[in-house]
Design a protein around this motif. Structure first.
Motif, short mmCIF file in Angstrom:
data_model
loop_
_atom_site.label_atom_id
_atom_site.label_comp_id
_atom_site.label_asym_id
_atom_site.label_seq_id
_atom_site.Cartn_x
_atom_site.Cartn_y
_atom_site.Cartn_z
N PRO A 172 38.09 28.73 -0.81
CA PRO A 172 37.80 30.22 -0.74
C PRO A 172 35.76 30.32 -0.15
O PRO A 172 35.59 29.57 -0.35
CB PRO A 172 37.38 30.50 -2.32
N LEU A 173 35.91 31.61 0.89
CA LEU A 173 34.92 31.55 1.59
C LEU A 173 34.18 32.26 0.32
O LEU A 173 34.07 33.79 0.29
CB LEU A 173 35.31 33.00 2.71
N LYS A 174 33.03 32.07 -0.01
CA LYS A 174 31.74 32.00 -0.86
C LYS A 174 30.62 31.87 -0.09
O LYS A 174 30.14 30.83 0.23
CB LYS A 174 31.73 31.25 -1.97
N PHE A 175 29.15 33.10 -0.27
CA PHE A 175 28.03 32.63 -0.36
C PHE A 175 27.32 32.74 -0.92
O PHE A 175 27.44 33.26 -2.58
CB PHE A 175 27.96 34.21 0.74
N ASP A 176 26.35 31.86 -0.99
CA ASP A 176 24.91 31.58 -2.01
C ASP A 176 24.48 33.44 -2.06
O ASP A 176 24.03 33.96 -1.57
CB ASP A 176 24.11 30.58 -1.67
N ALA A 177 24.29 33.51 -3.72
CA ALA A 177 23.13 34.62 -3.72
C ALA A 177 22.16 34.86 -2.95
O ALA A 177 21.51 35.96 -2.62
CB ALA A 177 22.78 34.75 -5.17
N ALA A 178 21.61 33.69 -3.22
CA ALA A 178 19.77 33.77 -2.04
C ALA A 178 20.37 34.38 -0.52
O ALA A 178 19.12 35.13 -0.30
CB ALA A 178 19.00 32.65 -2.18
N ASP A 179 21.68 33.89 -0.13
CA ASP A 179 21.37 33.54 1.48
C ASP A 179 21.99 35.24 1.67
O ASP A 179 21.57 35.95 2.20
CB ASP A 179 22.35 33.35 1.94
N VAL A 180 22.81 35.65 0.50
CA VAL A 180 22.79 37.51 0.55
C VAL A 180 21.36 37.97 0.43
O VAL A 180 22.08 39.18 1.35
CB VAL A 180 24.29 37.98 -0.98
N ALA A 181 21.22 37.55 -0.66
CA ALA A 181 20.14 38.99 -0.32
C ALA A 181 18.94 39.18 -0.03
O ALA A 181 18.15 39.35 0.78
CB ALA A 181 18.97 37.85 -2.01
N GLU A 182 18.91 37.56 1.23
CA GLU A 182 18.09 37.34 2.34
C GLU A 182 18.46 38.16 3.77
O GLU A 182 17.80 38.66 4.63
CB GLU A 182 18.13 36.18 2.87
N ALA A 183 20.09 38.01 4.22
CA ALA A 183 20.63 38.69 4.31
C ALA A 183 20.56 40.72 4.84
O ALA A 183 20.29 41.11 5.10
CB ALA A 183 21.85 38.58 4.34
N ILE A 184 20.43 40.88 3.36
CA ILE A 184 20.79 41.83 2.98
C ILE A 184 19.03 42.76 2.93
O ILE A 184 18.76 43.85 3.73
CB ILE A 184 20.98 42.89 1.19
N ALA A 185 17.87 41.84 2.59
CA ALA A 185 16.42 42.42 2.79
C ALA A 185 16.58 42.26 4.21
O ALA A 185 15.66 43.56 5.35
CB ALA A 185 16.15 41.13 2.08
N ALA A 186 16.54 41.06 4.80
CA ALA A 186 16.98 41.56 6.61
C ALA A 186 17.51 42.77 7.09
O ALA A 186 16.84 43.50 7.91
CB ALA A 186 17.13 40.36 7.40
N ARG A 187 18.35 43.34 6.68
CA ARG A 187 19.39 44.40 7.42
C ARG A 187 18.35 45.46 6.68
O ARG A 187 18.50 46.32 7.35
CB ARG A 187 20.71 44.11 6.42
N ASP A 188 18.09 45.51 5.19
CA ASP A 188 17.79 46.24 5.34
C ASP A 188 16.08 46.88 5.76
O ASP A 188 15.64 48.32 6.19
CB ASP A 188 16.95 46.35 3.64
N THR A 189 15.42 45.98 6.49
CA THR A 189 14.78 45.67 7.13
C THR A 189 14.34 46.48 8.10
O THR A 189 13.94 47.14 8.97
CB THR A 189 13.51 44.36 7.31
N ARG A 190 15.82 46.09 8.61
CA ARG A 190 15.54 46.09 10.55
C ARG A 190 16.27 47.93 10.47
O ARG A 190 16.22 48.86 11.65
CB ARG A 190 17.23 45.89 11.43
N ILE A 191 17.19 48.98 9.01
CA ILE A 191 17.29 49.53 8.80
C ILE A 191 16.27 51.04 9.42
O ILE A 191 15.82 51.62 9.97
CB ILE A 191 18.06 50.29 7.45
N THR A 192 14.67 50.24 8.04
CA THR A 192 13.43 51.32 8.12
C THR A 192 12.94 51.39 9.46
O THR A 192 12.52 52.15 10.21
CB THR A 192 12.35 50.42 7.08
#
Length: 208
Positions: A172-192
């Motif tokens: 199954p395709l799974k992602f580490d929680a820390a990697d997901v949090a980092e990706a979301i933080a990068a997305r939110d920064t870009r949105i800002t």
């Protein structure tokens, strides 16, 4: 009774296994693999890189009479150390103090490591023998990941007999929680950033 091993893969392909492979039609392909030398027995650059990325693995041992036991081991990337082309090592962190793995290894050194990378759908199987080193604090300290908040109790050394990779089927395709949090933080920064750019453009285009 000890079976004579002609190929490195015989660590898993016992006569009983080969008989079933023959009955079910897969023996020919594995026999061809054996003719090419069997499974790999030393750590190459690709395996070293894969091991260096892992934050988790499973360690299997068994009692003298064959009762299996699997234990999860985890730590920061790089916590599994490579001592040489055939030896892995890691600090044994204090846990629930059941010592099942250590007890098993005192009477049966055969062990098995299973590593799985859910993000890239890769897995590696490693057969070998392991031993616990209790009386070498220098070794244990050298295996301890920097700034990792865990208490090392001893060291475990794993001598590789053979290793092989599995196909990616059914992983199954799974992602580490820390990697997901980092990706979301990068997305939110870009949105800002984009929102700020839009606000500036609106201000420039708005009539005075």
């Amino acid at each position: 009774m000890t079976n004579t091993q002609n190929y490195s893969s015989d660590v898993a392909f016992t006569p009983a296994v080969k008989a079933i492979q023959a009955r079910k039609g897969s023996r020919g392909g594995y026999a061809h693999m054996e003719e090419g030398g069997g499974w790999r027995t030393e750590i190459d650059e690709a395996l070293a890189a894969f091991i260096g990325e892992q934050t988790s693995f499973f360690l299997a041992t068994a009692t003298a009479n064959g009762q299996p036991y699997i234990q999860h081991r985890g730590g920061p990337a790089g916590f599994i150390k490579i001592l040489d082309k055939s030896t892995l090592a890691f600090a044994d962190f204090r846990g629930n103090r059941q010592y099942i793995t250590q007890g098993n290894l005192t009477e049966n050194p055969k062990a098995y490591i299973f590593l799985i990378d859910y993000v890239n759908r890769r897995r590696v199987k490693i057969w070998g023998e392991a031993r616990v080193v209790e009386d070498d604090p220098t070794l244990t300290a050298s295996l301890m990941p920097k700034d990792y908040k865990a208490k090392p109790e001893q060291a475990i050394l794993f001598r590789i007999t053979a290793w092989d990779t599995n196909c990616p089927q059914h992983i199954p395709l799974k992602f580490d929680a820390a990697d997901v949090a980092e990706a979301i933080a990068a997305r939110d920064t870009r949105i800002t950033e984009l929102e700020a750019e839009v606000a500036q453009l609106k201000q420039r285009l708005s009539p005075n």
